[in-house]
Design a protein around this motif. Sequence first.
Motif, PDB file in Angstrom:
ATOM      1  N   CYS A   1       7.273  41.073   5.424  1.00  0.00           N
ATOM      2  CA  CYS A   1       7.912  40.887   6.737  1.00  0.00           C
ATOM      3  C   CYS A   1       9.291  41.525   6.764  1.00  0.00           C
ATOM      4  CB  CYS A   1       8.013  39.410   7.091  1.00  0.00           C
ATOM      5  SG  CYS A   1       6.449  38.634   7.511  1.00  0.00           S
TER       6      CYS A   1
ATOM      7  N   LYS B   1      10.361  44.040   5.107  1.00  0.00           N
ATOM      8  CA  LYS B   1      10.233  45.498   5.117  1.00  0.00           C
ATOM      9  C   LYS B   1       9.853  46.014   6.499  1.00  0.00           C
ATOM     10  CE  LYS B   1       9.284  46.099   0.276  1.00  0.00           C
ATOM     11  NZ  LYS B   1       8.357  46.559  -0.759  1.00  0.00           N
ATOM     12  N   SER B   2       9.204  45.182   7.295  1.00  0.00           N
ATOM     13  CA  SER B   2       8.797  45.626   8.635  1.00  0.00           C
ATOM     14  C   SER B   2       9.951  45.597   9.628  1.00  0.00           C
ATOM     15  CB  SER B   2       7.641  44.778   9.165  1.00  0.00           C
ATOM     16  OG  SER B   2       8.074  43.463   9.437  1.00  0.00           O
TER      17      SER B   2
END
Length: 74
Positions: A70, A72-73
């Motif tokens: 999450c 990294k998104s």
Amino acid sequence: MKQTFRASEIVNNLLNFSRTGSSQYGEVNLNSVVEETLSLVSHPFKTAHVEVVRQLQSDLPPVIGSTIACSKSF
């Protein structure tokens, strides 16, 4: 002492962000993930005169997922 704690927090967040191992899934508080991610980019944003306006939902339920994935998104 406060600066040392902040530096340690940034290093830990960067290490967590850079891990590529198997992701553990569980309940994830998206507000916390957003805050941690923003803390990683707060200094470059300040030096570039970028203002981030946070509008987080306080009663957002947790989601099932990987905190690392999450972050990294975002």
